[in-house]
Design a protein around this motif. Structure first.
Motif, PDB file in Angstrom:
ATOM      1  N   GLN A   1       0.827  -1.212   0.000  1.00  0.00           N
ATOM      2  CA  GLN A   1       0.000   0.000   0.000  1.00  0.00           C
ATOM      3  C   GLN A   1       0.861   1.262   0.000  1.00  0.00           C
ATOM      4  OE1 GLN A   1      -0.514  -2.631   1.920  1.00  0.00           O
ATOM      5  NE2 GLN A   1      -2.566  -3.338   1.362  1.00  0.00           N
ATOM      6  N   LEU A   2       1.993   1.217   0.710  1.00  0.00           N
ATOM      7  CA  LEU A   2       2.871   2.377   0.783  1.00  0.00           C
ATOM      8  C   LEU A   2       3.487   2.691  -0.573  1.00  0.00           C
ATOM      9  CD1 LEU A   2       4.442   4.548   2.323  1.00  0.00           C
ATOM     10  CD2 LEU A   2       6.172   2.809   2.847  1.00  0.00           C
ATOM     11  N   LEU A   3       4.014   1.670  -1.258  1.00  0.00           N
ATOM     12  CA  LEU A   3       4.659   1.922  -2.548  1.00  0.00           C
ATOM     13  C   LEU A   3       3.640   2.312  -3.615  1.00  0.00           C
ATOM     14  CD1 LEU A   3       7.480  -0.776  -2.827  1.00  0.00           C
ATOM     15  CD2 LEU A   3       7.501   1.492  -1.785  1.00  0.00           C
ATOM     16  N   ALA A   4       2.463   1.693  -3.582  1.00  0.00           N
ATOM     17  CA  ALA A   4       1.421   2.080  -4.537  1.00  0.00           C
ATOM     18  C   ALA A   4       1.000   3.524  -4.306  1.00  0.00           C
ATOM     19  CB  ALA A   4       0.218   1.147  -4.400  1.00  0.00           C
ATOM     20  N   ALA A   5       0.848   3.889  -3.034  1.00  0.00           N
ATOM     21  CA  ALA A   5       0.490   5.264  -2.705  1.00  0.00           C
ATOM     22  C   ALA A   5       1.617   6.216  -3.088  1.00  0.00           C
ATOM     23  CB  ALA A   5       0.181   5.388  -1.211  1.00  0.00           C
ATOM     24  N   GLY A   6       2.864   5.782  -2.884  1.00  0.00           N
ATOM     25  CA  GLY A   6       4.004   6.611  -3.248  1.00  0.00           C
ATOM     26  C   GLY A   6       4.049   6.893  -4.736  1.00  0.00           C
ATOM     27  N   ASN A   7       3.638   5.918  -5.529  1.00  0.00           N
ATOM     28  CA  ASN A   7       3.585   6.125  -6.983  1.00  0.00           C
ATOM     29  C   ASN A   7       2.607   7.238  -7.335  1.00  0.00           C
ATOM     30  OD1 ASN A   7       4.412   4.524  -9.670  1.00  0.00           O
ATOM     31  ND2 ASN A   7       2.336   5.264  -9.910  1.00  0.00           N
ATOM     32  N   SER A   8       1.450   7.226  -6.673  1.00  0.00           N
ATOM     33  CA  SER A   8       0.427   8.231  -6.965  1.00  0.00           C
ATOM     34  C   SER A   8       0.789   9.597  -6.390  1.00  0.00           C
ATOM     35  CB  SER A   8      -0.923   7.771  -6.404  1.00  0.00           C
ATOM     36  OG  SER A   8      -1.989   8.511  -6.956  1.00  0.00           O
ATOM     37  N   SER A   9       1.311   9.616  -5.163  1.00  0.00           N
ATOM     38  CA  SER A   9       1.665  10.888  -4.518  1.00  0.00           C
ATOM     39  C   SER A   9       2.844  11.562  -5.213  1.00  0.00           C
ATOM     40  CB  SER A   9       1.990  10.657  -3.039  1.00  0.00           C
ATOM     41  OG  SER A   9       0.863  10.164  -2.345  1.00  0.00           O
ATOM     42  N   GLY A  10       3.833  10.773  -5.620  1.00  0.00           N
ATOM     43  CA  GLY A  10       4.941  11.350  -6.373  1.00  0.00           C
ATOM     44  C   GLY A  10       4.514  11.799  -7.756  1.00  0.00           C
ATOM     45  N   GLY A  11       3.561  11.054  -8.311  1.00  0.00           N
ATOM     46  CA  GLY A  11       3.093  11.381  -9.653  1.00  0.00           C
ATOM     47  C   GLY A  11       2.447  12.739  -9.762  1.00  0.00           C
ATOM     48  N   VAL A  12       1.763  13.171  -8.696  1.00  0.00           N
ATOM     49  CA  VAL A  12       1.046  14.447  -8.786  1.00  0.00           C
ATOM     50  C   VAL A  12       1.997  15.611  -9.064  1.00  0.00           C
ATOM     51  CG1 VAL A  12      -0.690  13.579  -7.185  1.00  0.00           C
ATOM     52  CG2 VAL A  12       1.146  15.020  -6.304  1.00  0.00           C
ATOM     53  N   LEU A  13       3.250  15.456  -8.688  1.00  0.00           N
ATOM     54  CA  LEU A  13       4.217  16.541  -8.858  1.00  0.00           C
ATOM     55  C   LEU A  13       4.794  16.581 -10.272  1.00  0.00           C
ATOM     56  CD1 LEU A  13       5.896  16.057  -5.406  1.00  0.00           C
ATOM     57  CD2 LEU A  13       4.334  17.884  -6.081  1.00  0.00           C
ATOM     58  N   GLY A  14       4.552  15.517 -11.040  1.00  0.00           N
ATOM     59  CA  GLY A  14       4.962  15.537 -12.439  1.00  0.00           C
ATOM     60  C   GLY A  14       3.953  16.221 -13.330  1.00  0.00           C
TER      61      GLY A  14
END
Length: 543
Positions: free
Chosen positions: A474-487
C-alpha cells in the motif's frame, strides 16, 4: 483459447536482459512524447504496438491472449475512467453555456481584492474541486483563465494554475487514480487511498504558501501567510479525514470546501497588511480594486452558480454512505471473467485482474445525473444539453483514444509479465526502493500528463517491488500516486494547455522553467516522506 503462463525472465533466463525488453514500450512512449513531442494518442498507439510485439516475440504470449488483454484495458479506460471525465466536463460546459461560470468567477473575486489570496482560493481550492470532478487539465485551464480575468499577468496565472494542481491530483476525477491502482494491483483501493491521504496533506499545507510566493515573492509570503497556511492546513486535514474515514472518492471535494471555508473565516477576522499593486493583463491596475467588486453578484446568484457542485457533494454523500453503498454493491454491481482471457502467473494461479467489474451507479453515472439536474436548474433544453454533450465528446475525442490506448498498453504489459519483470529488476535496490518509488510515479505523469495513466503503467511494478523487498504494498502504490502528482506541472500536455489558455503559445519553455524547480523540490519532500514511512521513524503513519 490457449492458457498463457507468465514467465518473468523469458530472454536467456536473464532478469536483466528481460527487463531491457520489458522497458521498450515505456521507453518508446517517453521518447515519442517527451523527445519527439508526438501527439499523446499517436505515441500511445505506437507504444501499445511495441508492447504487443514484446509480448509475442520475447514473452511468447499467444496473439489472442495479448489482444484480449488490451481490449479489457481499453474497456476499463472507458468505464469508469472516461465516463467520469466526460460527464464532469459536461457539467462545467453547461455552466459556461448559461453564463453561470462568469457569475461564479465574480463571486470569487468579491472574497478578496488581493491577487495573492485570489490565487489561493481560485487556483488551489476551486481548482481542487474541478480536479475532483474532471481532472485531465480542466483545473489548469479554468483556473488560469479566471486568474487572468481578475488581473493576474498571463505567465504568472499559468504558473500558479500548474503548481496549484498538485495536492488534489491523486484523488482527482472522483478518485479514479486510486481506483485504477486497485484494479491494476488487486489491492483494496480504500486502503491505498487511506495511505495517499497520509502523504498528500503534507503537500497541501505547503502549496498555498508557494502560490503566494509565486505571485508576490517574499513580500507576498510575509504579508499573506496566515490565510495561505490556514487554507492549506484545513485542506490537508479534510483530505486526510475523508480518505481515511469517509471515502477517498470525495476527498478532494470535502477538502476544497474546507480550504475555502478556512480562507473565508480568516479573511473575516484578518486582512493582509497591504494589498499588492500588480500589473494586470490589461496593462496595469491595483489588485485591491477593480471591476469584480463593482459587479458583486447577489448571494442568491452566487449560491445558484455553485449549485452543481453542491449537488455533486450531496449525491456522492448519499451513494457512498454505508447502507446505500452496500446495497449498490449487492444489487447494482456485476463482475465477470473477460471472455476468452486465460492467464495464470508463474505459480499457475489465475490472475484476478481477468475479472471485469461493472457498477451501474458508478461515479460517472452519478455525475450524469448531476448534469441532468444542472440542465433543469439552469433551464437548458434537452436538445441544447445534448449538443453540449456532443461537443464535449468531440473536444476530448483524442483524449479518449489516448486513455484507452494507455490502459490497453498497461494491461498488455501486466498480463504478459513485462511489468512484473521490471518490478523484480528494480526491487534489487532493496529497502532503498521506497525512496525511489515516488520518482517512478513522477516520471510516469511527467510524460503521460495523467496520474491515472502513471498508476496503470507502474502500479503492478510497485506491487512486485513491495513483494520482493518486504515493503508495504500500500505504501509503494500510494508513493507512486503521490509522487506522480508533482509531475503534472511539468508534463508537456499541461504546459501546452496552460500556455494556450493564457495566450502565450510558444513560451512553454519559459513556463517550464518557472515551475520545474517547485516540481523537483516538492518531489524530494515526498520521497523523504515515503522513505521515512517505510522505516520505524514514520512507519506508524502507514500501519
Amino acid at each position: 483459447m490457449q492458457v498463457y503462463e507468465q514467465n518473468y525472465a523469458p530472454f536467456w533466463d536473464s532478469l536483466g536482459w528481460s527487463a531491457l525488453f520489458a522497458a521498450l514500450p515505456l521507453l518508446t512512449l517517453f521518447a515519442l512524447l517527451g523527445g519527439l513531442r508526438w501527439k499523446a494518442w499517436k505515441a500511445s498507439l505506437v507504444a501499445l504496438a511495441v508492447s504487443l510485439a514484446v509480448a509475442l516475440a520475447v514473452y511468447g504470449m499467444p496473439l489472442g491472449q495479448a489482444v484480449l488483454a488490451g481490449t479489457e484495458g481499453a474497456a476499463f479506460g472507458f468505464m469508469p475512467i472516461l465516463w467520469i471525465v466526460l460527464n464532469a466536463i459536461w457539467i462545467y460546459k453547461l455552466t459556461e453555456l448559461t453564463g453561470w461560470d462568469d457569475v461564479l468567477r465574480r463571486a470569487f473575486g468579491t472574497l478578496s481584492g488581493d491577487q495573492r489570496v485570489q490565487a489561493v482560493i481560485i487556483a488551489f481550492c476551486f481548482g481542487a474541486l474541478l480536479e475532483a470532478l474532471a481532472g485531465f487539465g480542466t483545473p489548469v485551464a479554468v483556473s488560469a483563465a479566471m486568474l487572468i480575468a481578475l488581473g493576474l499577468q498571463p505567465i504568472k496565472a499559468a504558473g500558479v494554475a500548474l503548481v496549484a494542481n498538485t495536492a488534489p491530483v491523486a484523488f482527482g476525477a472522483i478518485g479514479v487514480p486510486i481506483t485504477t491502482l486497485g484494479e491494476i494491483t488487486g489491492l483494496d483501493p480504500a486502503e491505498v487511498g487511506a495511505v495517499v491521504g497520509r502523504q498528500t496533506p503534507v503537500l497541501a499545507a505547503v502549496v498555498p504558501l508557494v502560490l503566494v510566493f509565486m505571485v508576490d515573492g517574499r513580500r507576498g509570503l510575509r504579508q499573506t501567510w496566515p490565510v495561505a497556511l490556514a487554507t492549506g492546513v484545513a485542506f490537508g486535514v479534510a483530505q486526510f479525514v475523508s480518505a481515511n474515514y469517509i471515502s477517498y472518492q470525495i476527498a478532494d471535494i470535502i477538502a476544497a470546501f474546507a480550504g475555502a471555508l478556512a480562507a473565508i473565516v480568516v479573511l473575516r477576522v484578518w486582512q493582509p497588511q497591504k494589498h499588492t499593486a500588480l500589473v494586470s493583463s490589461g496593462g496595469g491596475g491595483d489588485a485591491a480594486a477593480g471591476e469584480p467588486a463593482a459587479e458583486r453578484p447577489s448571494r442568491g446568484s452566487a449560491l445558484l452558480s455553485f449549485a452543481p457542485y453542491l449537488i455533486v457533494v450531496v449525491l456522492f454523500a448519499i451513494t457512498t454512505s454505508g447502507p446505500v453503498s452496500d446495497w449498490l454493491a449487492d444489487h447494482a454491481t456485476w463482475k465477470w471473467q473477460w471472455p476468452g482471457l486465460h492467464v495464470v502467473d508463474s505459480a499457475g494461479e489465475a490472475l484476478s485482474a481477468t475479472a471485469f467489474k461493472f457498477e451501474l451507479l458508478n461515479g460517472g453515472t452519478v455525475l450524469l445525473l448531476v448534469g441532468v439536474l444542472t440542465a433543469v436548474l439552469y433551464r437548458v433544453g434537452p436538445m441544447r444539453a445534448l449538443r453540449a454533450y456532443g461537443a464535449t465528446f468531440a473536444q476530448f475525442r483524442w483524449t479518449i483514444l489516448t486513455v484507452m490506448a494507455v490502459l490497453a498498453l498497461a494491461y498488455v504489459m501486466n498480463f504478459s509479465g513485462q511489468t512484473i519483470t521490471l518490478g523484480l529488476f528494480l526491487a534489487q535496490a532493496g529497502s532503498v526502493f521506497a525512496l525511489l518509488s515516488p520518482v517512478v510515479g513522477w516520471l510516469g505523469v511527467a510524460v503521460t500528463g495523467s496520474d491515472t495513466s502513471s498508476n496503470s503503467l507502474f502500479g503492478l511494478l510497485q506491487l512486485t517491488a513491495a513483494q520482493q523487498t518486504g515493503l508495504s504494498a500500500q505504501l509503494l502504490a500510494a508513493g507512486n500516486s503521490s509522487g506522480g502528482v508533482l509531475g503534472k506541472m511539468v508534463s508537456p500536455q499541461n504546459l501546452a494547455i496552460a500556455a494556450a489558455v493564457v495566450g502565450i503559445e510558444g513560451r512553454e519553455g519559459e513556463l517550464f522553467r518557472r515551475v520545474v524547480g517547485w516540481s523537483l523540490g516538492l518531489l524530494v519532500l515526498i520521497c523523504l516522506l515515503v522513505y521515512l514511512q517505510s522505516t520505524p521513524v514514520l512507519g506508524w503513519m502507514v500501519s
